[in-house]
Scaffold this motif. Structure first.
Motif, mmCIF file in Angstrom:
data_model
loop_
_atom_site.group_PDB
_atom_site.id
_atom_site.type_symbol
_atom_site.label_atom_id
_atom_site.label_comp_id
_atom_site.label_asym_id
_atom_site.label_seq_id
_atom_site.Cartn_x
_atom_site.Cartn_y
_atom_site.Cartn_z
ATOM 1 N N LEU A 164 5.355 -3.553 3.622
ATOM 2 C CA LEU A 164 4.646 -4.833 3.483
ATOM 3 C C LEU A 164 4.972 -5.501 2.154
ATOM 4 C CD1 LEU A 164 2.506 -6.777 4.704
ATOM 5 C CD2 LEU A 164 0.778 -5.433 3.477
ATOM 6 N N PHE A 165 5.159 -4.716 1.103
ATOM 7 C CA PHE A 165 5.391 -5.277 -0.227
ATOM 8 C C PHE A 165 6.854 -5.589 -0.512
ATOM 9 C CE2 PHE A 165 1.486 -2.691 -1.657
ATOM 10 C CZ PHE A 165 0.643 -3.695 -1.204
ATOM 11 N N THR A 166 7.773 -4.893 0.168
ATOM 12 C CA THR A 166 9.186 -5.000 -0.226
ATOM 13 C C THR A 166 10.107 -5.522 0.868
ATOM 14 O OG1 THR A 166 9.558 -2.670 0.379
ATOM 15 C CG2 THR A 166 8.895 -3.132 -1.903
ATOM 16 N N ASP A 167 9.819 -5.243 2.124
ATOM 17 C CA ASP A 167 10.691 -5.677 3.208
ATOM 18 C C ASP A 167 10.567 -7.191 3.382
ATOM 19 O OD1 ASP A 167 12.024 -6.215 5.595
ATOM 20 O OD2 ASP A 167 11.477 -4.288 6.462
ATOM 21 N N ARG A 211 11.096 -9.115 5.750
ATOM 22 C CA ARG A 211 10.530 -9.529 7.028
ATOM 23 C C ARG A 211 9.010 -9.615 6.958
ATOM 24 N NH1 ARG A 211 12.541 -5.148 11.077
ATOM 25 N NH2 ARG A 211 11.851 -3.903 9.282
ATOM 26 N N TRP A 212 8.404 -8.839 6.064
ATOM 27 C CA TRP A 212 6.955 -8.812 5.946
ATOM 28 C C TRP A 212 6.473 -9.362 4.606
ATOM 29 C CZ3 TRP A 212 4.542 -7.594 10.333
ATOM 30 C CH2 TRP A 212 5.216 -6.827 11.283
ATOM 31 N N SER A 213 7.190 -9.049 3.543
ATOM 32 C CA SER A 213 6.688 -9.370 2.204
ATOM 33 C C SER A 213 6.638 -10.871 1.944
ATOM 34 C CB SER A 213 7.553 -8.683 1.141
ATOM 35 O OG SER A 213 8.897 -9.144 1.195
ATOM 36 N N VAL A 214 7.622 -11.617 2.439
ATOM 37 C CA VAL A 214 7.641 -13.064 2.182
ATOM 38 C C VAL A 214 6.377 -13.712 2.735
ATOM 39 C CG1 VAL A 214 8.835 -15.216 2.685
ATOM 40 C CG2 VAL A 214 10.158 -13.176 2.110
ATOM 41 N N SER A 215 6.026 -13.367 3.968
ATOM 42 C CA SER A 215 4.829 -13.941 4.580
ATOM 43 C C SER A 215 3.559 -13.427 3.906
ATOM 44 C CB SER A 215 4.795 -13.613 6.078
ATOM 45 O OG SER A 215 5.890 -14.194 6.750
ATOM 46 N N PHE A 216 3.572 -12.144 3.514
ATOM 47 C CA PHE A 216 2.375 -11.575 2.875
ATOM 48 C C PHE A 216 2.088 -12.241 1.539
ATOM 49 C CE2 PHE A 216 0.614 -8.494 -0.170
ATOM 50 C CZ PHE A 216 -0.625 -8.284 0.416
ATOM 51 N N TRP A 217 3.098 -12.349 0.688
ATOM 52 C CA TRP A 217 2.874 -12.947 -0.632
ATOM 53 C C TRP A 217 2.544 -14.429 -0.513
ATOM 54 C CZ3 TRP A 217 1.608 -9.475 -3.771
ATOM 55 C CH2 TRP A 217 2.272 -8.257 -3.836
ATOM 56 N N MET A 226 1.060 -2.385 11.357
ATOM 57 C CA MET A 226 1.258 -3.316 10.247
ATOM 58 C C MET A 226 0.062 -4.268 10.134
ATOM 59 S SD MET A 226 3.904 -2.474 8.626
ATOM 60 C CE MET A 226 3.926 -3.892 7.521
ATOM 61 N N GLY A 227 -0.527 -4.628 11.277
ATOM 62 C CA GLY A 227 -1.740 -5.423 11.222
ATOM 63 C C GLY A 227 -2.856 -4.683 10.509
ATOM 64 N N ALA A 228 -2.998 -3.391 10.800
ATOM 65 C CA ALA A 228 -3.999 -2.584 10.106
ATOM 66 C C ALA A 228 -3.684 -2.473 8.614
ATOM 67 C CB ALA A 228 -4.069 -1.195 10.740
ATOM 68 N N THR A 229 -2.400 -2.443 8.276
ATOM 69 C CA THR A 229 -2.013 -2.400 6.861
ATOM 70 C C THR A 229 -2.449 -3.673 6.143
ATOM 71 O OG1 THR A 229 -0.091 -1.052 7.467
ATOM 72 C CG2 THR A 229 -0.082 -2.076 5.281
ATOM 73 N N ILE A 230 -2.242 -4.822 6.763
ATOM 74 C CA ILE A 230 -2.683 -6.090 6.165
ATOM 75 C C ILE A 230 -4.204 -6.122 6.056
ATOM 76 C CG2 ILE A 230 -2.696 -8.597 6.455
ATOM 77 C CD1 ILE A 230 -0.047 -8.271 7.999
ATOM 78 N N ALA A 231 -4.892 -5.653 7.108
ATOM 79 C CA ALA A 231 -6.354 -5.612 7.071
ATOM 80 C C ALA A 231 -6.844 -4.690 5.960
ATOM 81 C CB ALA A 231 -6.895 -5.150 8.425
ATOM 82 N N THR A 232 -6.164 -3.577 5.745
ATOM 83 C CA THR A 232 -6.535 -2.662 4.666
ATOM 84 C C THR A 232 -6.355 -3.320 3.312
ATOM 85 O OG1 THR A 232 -5.911 -0.748 6.015
ATOM 86 C CG2 THR A 232 -6.047 -0.416 3.638
ATOM 87 N N MET A 233 -5.278 -4.084 3.140
ATOM 88 C CA MET A 233 -5.076 -4.790 1.880
ATOM 89 C C MET A 233 -6.173 -5.839 1.662
ATOM 90 S SD MET A 233 -2.702 -3.439 0.252
ATOM 91 C CE MET A 233 -2.933 -4.651 -1.047
ATOM 92 N N MET A 234 -6.568 -6.538 2.717
ATOM 93 C CA MET A 234 -7.669 -7.490 2.594
ATOM 94 C C MET A 234 -8.948 -6.773 2.172
ATOM 95 S SD MET A 234 -6.978 -9.828 6.001
ATOM 96 C CE MET A 234 -8.481 -10.775 5.771
#
Length: 309
Positions: free
Chosen positions: A61-64, A66-72, A277-285
């Protein structure tokens, strides 16, 4: 003779009986899903099952890209969303509460109801109504701005990347400004009359009295309002989804962590959902909100206790 402890035990069982339904429902709807979400964030799908992946999902989530751009991007937008509420909603709420707390103000009940009414409206109603109002094609906003000579300033604010997030944030401020207003209003009218009379005897009236006497006394309430704003904004989803859709357009300019979580977990258009990955984002929230609440409790609330009566 030793007193019979049975009445005390009976009272304790009585309390447990009444608490049990609420505890069971809260656990079933909140605690168990939260624990399962935290658990799921440490697994990854493989061969139709799940394999323990440790912190790999968080690293992805932090480095890839495909995921990090949208997350940040979503995290940045969430911070902007929160700061707009802190800079506009809460100061406006303080000002409205101060005005409504003036004893000689006529029609206070009407104004309280009018300012608080939007908070009771559905997100869907608010979102669609404001989309109609701000529509460049059939919206009434250009006409209303024309009445005051500002029609030239109107633009498709919801359709421009530079203004979409600000526009949605201001609509959210309009809807929820009644909550800090009422909390602060309750704190202001709870200030003892003796304190206000003493300030008036010292020559403090009007704005000077509010700034030097009343504002310090309501700091604990302001702290509660701030943390409620923080939690609410980092859980925001409904209004963005209603007005801008799951893609939080244009070009993800209004994307928040809530909408990013929705797209990731449930999927969108032709993209399948990714529960881990959805659960990972929810955990970060969850961790972001938890850190914010803990920081408030341990570093801010303790310093504000001296202002409480």
């Amino acid at each position: 003779m030793t007193p019979d402890p049975s009445p005390a035990r009976a009272r304790r069982w009585h309390i447990l009986v009444f608490l049990a339904p609420a505890v069971l429902i809260y656990s079933a709807l909140m605690i168990i899903p939260l624990i399962d979400t935290l658990r799921l964030s440490f697994f990854t799908p493989q061969d139709g099952g799940q394999t323990f992946a440790g912190f790999q999902n968080f690293i992805t989530l932090f480095t890839d890209p495909r995921w990090s751009v949208s997350f940040w991007n979503a995290l940045k937008n969430n911070l902007i969303f929160f700061l707009i509420h802190m800079a506009i909603q809460n100061p406006v709420g303080i000002a409205l509460a101060a005005i409504l707390s003036v004893p000689k103000l006529a029609g206070r009940a009407f104004y309280r109801t009018a300012f608080f009414l939007p908070t009771m409206l559905s997100f869907v109603i608010v979102g669609f109504v404001w989309k109609l109002i701000l529509s460049p094609i059939w919206g009434v906003a250009p006409t209303l701005m024309g009445f005051v000579g500002l029609k030239s300033l109107f633009g498709p604010w919801l359709g421009q990347e530079s203004t979409a997030l600000l526009t949605v944030s201001l609509i959210s401020v309009w809807q929820f400004v009644g909550i800090p207003m009422m909390l602060i209003y309750a704190a202001l009218i709870a200030i003892p009359d003796e304190v206000v009379e003493a300030a008036e005897m010292d020559g403090l009236t009007g704005f000077r009295q509010f700034w030097k006497i009343k504002l310090p006394l309501i700091l604990p309430t302001l702290g509660i309002v701030s943390i409620l704003t923080f939690v609410g904004n980092f859980n925001a989803f409904d209004l963005i989804y209603t007005m801008q859709g799951a893609l939080a357009g244009p070009n993800f300019s209004t994307d928040l962590l809530g909408t990013y979580l929705y797209r990731t977990f449930f999927g969108f258009q032709l993209q399948l959902g990714n529960p881990t990955m959805g659960a990972t984002i929810a955990t970060m929230m969850f961790l972001i909100i938890l850190c914010g609440v803990m920081a408030y409790l341990f570093f801010i609330q303790r310093r504000m206790r001296r202002y409480q009566f």
